[in-house]
Enzyme design. Structure first.
Site, PDB file in Angstrom:
ATOM      1  N   ASP A  62       0.810  -1.337  -0.022  1.00  0.00           N
ATOM      2  CA  ASP A  62      -0.134   0.214   0.030  1.00  0.00           C
ATOM      3  C   ASP A  62       0.819   1.181  -0.121  1.00  0.00           C
ATOM      4  O   ASP A  62       0.708   2.214   1.129  1.00  0.00           O
ATOM      5  CB  ASP A  62      -0.816   0.017   1.246  1.00  0.00           C
ATOM      6  CG  ASP A  62      -1.634  -1.268   1.365  1.00  0.00           C
ATOM      7  OD1 ASP A  62      -2.052  -1.870   0.111  1.00  0.00           O
ATOM      8  OD2 ASP A  62      -2.080  -1.694   2.509  1.00  0.00           O
ATOM      9  N   GLU A 234     -10.908   0.893  -3.888  1.00  0.00           N
ATOM     10  CA  GLU A 234     -10.262   1.301  -2.634  1.00  0.00           C
ATOM     11  C   GLU A 234      -8.979   1.924  -2.997  1.00  0.00           C
ATOM     12  O   GLU A 234      -8.688   2.206  -4.200  1.00  0.00           O
ATOM     13  CB  GLU A 234     -10.003   0.306  -1.770  1.00  0.00           C
ATOM     14  CG  GLU A 234      -9.247  -0.803  -2.457  1.00  0.00           C
ATOM     15  CD  GLU A 234      -9.162  -2.319  -1.567  1.00  0.00           C
ATOM     16  OE1 GLU A 234      -9.825  -2.344  -0.705  1.00  0.00           O
ATOM     17  OE2 GLU A 234      -8.309  -3.116  -2.141  1.00  0.00           O
TER      18      GLU A 234
END
Length: 561
Positions: A62, A234
């Site tokens: 991420d 997302e």
């Protein structure tokens, strides 16, 4: 060497209850921790002016990146490992040095006894008006929060909670007029129509009051092609270029269907129109039998350079066998090409390169984070390097680092127990890796143990070290390969060992993709294999589940205290 502020925080915390008179706790002393690794892809050589992917290997998922002048700052997820949210610095986007951790004080968050893939998800870093911001979600431990710092090395502020922002993966965009906007993944505006049906929302943020203001607006419901029922939009980010607002987000879940998509609008609150050639990054649909595959690419963040170029950091994985990988999700880098006003990271059907032309930026001297390398930790003290982590958040100081030794108090908290055991570890960053150390430990009671560990979660780990069992001192290999195994692990191999008080024992774990070898020795350079060819696929994400990668480190447990 940059050190974590955690010790200062612990020492400054309110004093713990005074200890009553009792025997001193048993302590394991570790020295000479050496990590070394390589990959099959190392055979692909990088020439002058080129770089290697991934740029930060191992469990660094991420990635979010921001630029301040000629400096770049990167932050990654760490879930329930602590200290968390590592901050890396670079001037060339290729060579990265960890300068701190944004979550480095026990009082900042409470990870409770959550599983190792809960807690801090998908941080997003940005800079505005002299201040650094990180938005993050503490899953099952508070929700979305904001922390700030004038210096990215820290200290970072205590969390400011954002109760109006639901879901996960919040990020912050500042417009040219100074107004701030938070975008995040959340439940859809109506009932979810299928598993993975989510939406991207936006709401204004006031930096003066550190609160959200005004209405919440849906920017993207389901995904860029709602008829296909896309899952898990997302990791959203907004950037502005040439009068357009660009919304980029991941789609397809974080496995092999992962991708990155782009939309744009003339207004920050939309409506946003998707790029007709989405996704702008993916590896799905490529031949499964391609050599040295890179898969599961997505969760990108795009940044510009002073010379007007654009680059993207993103996560992907390097599997062996049938989608097996122990190293977790890693940080990759690719250039962004603007095509007809749209940012394209990689055309559909193309494979992510292991070697590519580097940005034409000033190089940064940095310890290696990519390619084959060796890292030896001397434990000079007074703190561990910022890349070392422990499970969950300690509430007392049960370790010391000084004079070439890391000392761990052998406490009752243990691996497998959803507790906060005496463990410090660093990431496995290569498919083929070796971790070795020297331990001095005298197990006093049955159940005492100290040694090396390769760990993916409380339910999936391997251990080699000294144990006390039946009144005997043994060197033993133990494993836990699922909830069905005992919390204390299953004995795989063992041998009686006779050590004089304080005599060192050398321990080693060799990782060869999905195979593990365990060895020990009482003399430098002389090893005796205790177990060879153990099934290390239990440490892969496919088997163990979750979002983390394997950690290699040292551990001590005391049955009595």
């Amino acid at each position: 060497m940059i050190r974590t502020a955690m010790t200062l925080a612990l020492l400054a915390a309110p004093a713990l209850a005074p200890m009553t008179a009792q025997a001193a706790p048993n302590t394991a002393a570790f020295s000479n921790f050496v990590y070394q690794g390589s990959d099959p892809s190392d055979a692909i050589k990088a020439g002058p002016g080129q770089y290697r992917n991934p740029v930060v290997q191992g469990f660094y998922p991420d990635p979010s990146v921001t630029r301040v002048g000629g400096d770049y700052y990167l932050v990654n997820s760490t879930f329930t490992w602590f200290p968390g949210l590592p901050i890396h610095h670079s001037t060339d986007l290729v060579n990265w040095t960890q300068i701190g951790n944004a979550i480095d004080r026990p009082g900042m968050l409470d990870f409770k006894r959550l599983g190792l893939s809960r807690a801090v998800f998908a941080p997003a870093i940005t800079h505005h008006d002299g201040l650094f911001y990180i938005l993050n979600t503490c899953v099952d431990c508070g929700g979305n929060f904001l922390i700030t710092a004038k210096d990215p090395k820290g200290p970072w502020s205590d969390p400011v909670w954002l109760p109006q922002v639901g879901g996960i993966d919040a990020s912050l965009f500042f417009d040219d007029d100074g107004r701030g906007w938070i975008v995040n993944n959340e439940e859809p505006p109506g009932p979810a129509e299928y598993q993975g049906h989510r939406a991207i929302w936006i709401q204004e943020y006031d930096p003066k009051t550190q609160k959200t203001i005004g209405p919440r607006t849906v920017l993207l419901d389901k995904g860029v092609n709602p008829a296909a029922k896309p899952i898990w939009p997302e990791g959203p980010h907004i950037l502005k270029k040439d009068g357009w607002y660009y919304l980029t987000a991941a789609e397809g879940g974080t496995a092999e269907g992962h991708s990155q998509v782009a939309l744009r609008s003339k207004a920050v609150t939309g409506p946003y129109v998707p790029y007709e050639h989405n996704p702008i990054l993916t590896q799905r649909g490529l031949p499964k039998d391609r050599p040295l595959p890179i898969t599961s690419a997505g969760h990108a963040d795009i940044v510009d350079t002073p010379d007007g170029k654009w680059w993207a950091t993103f996560l992907a994985v390097r599997p062996y066998g049938n989608d097996l990988y122990n190293t977790g999700r890693e940080t990759f880098l690719l250039p962004v090409e603007w095509k007809d006003g749209w940012p394209v990271i990689l055309e559909n059907g193309k494979t992510i390169p292991y070697v590519a032309d580097a940005p034409k930026l000033p190089k940064t001297p940095a310890p290696p984070t990519s390619g084959p390398f060796k890292a030896a930790e001397s434990f000079a003290g007074p703190e561990l390097p910022p890349g070392w982590m422990t499970m969950r958040i300690p509430t007392s100081r049960w370790w010391s680092v000084k004079g070439g030794t890391l000392n761990l108090e052998a406490r009752k908290d243990k691996l497998g127990g959803q507790e906060q055991p005496s463990i410090w570890a660093r990431r496995q960053q290569h498919m083929n890796a070796t971790a070795s150390t020297t331990v001095r430990f005298t197990p006093k009671a049955d159940g005492d143990k100290a040694g090396l560990v390769a760990l993916q979660s409380d339910d999936f780990y391997w251990f080699v070290g000294l144990v006390r069992d039946g009144g005997k001192t043994l060197v033993r290999v133990e494993k836990r390969t699922g909830k069905g195994d005992p919390v204390d692990g299953v004995v795989v191999a063992e041998k009686s060992v006779s050590l004089k008080n304080g005599q060192p024992l050398n321990l080693k774990i060799d990782v060869k993709a999905g195979a593990l070898d365990f060895a020990y020795g009482t003399a430098p350079g002389k090893w005796e294999t205790l177990k060879a060819g153990a099934d290390g696929t239990s440490l892969s994400t496919k088997v163990a589940g979750g979002f983390v990668g394997t950690m290699l480190g040292v551990y001590a447990h005391g049955a009595e205290q």
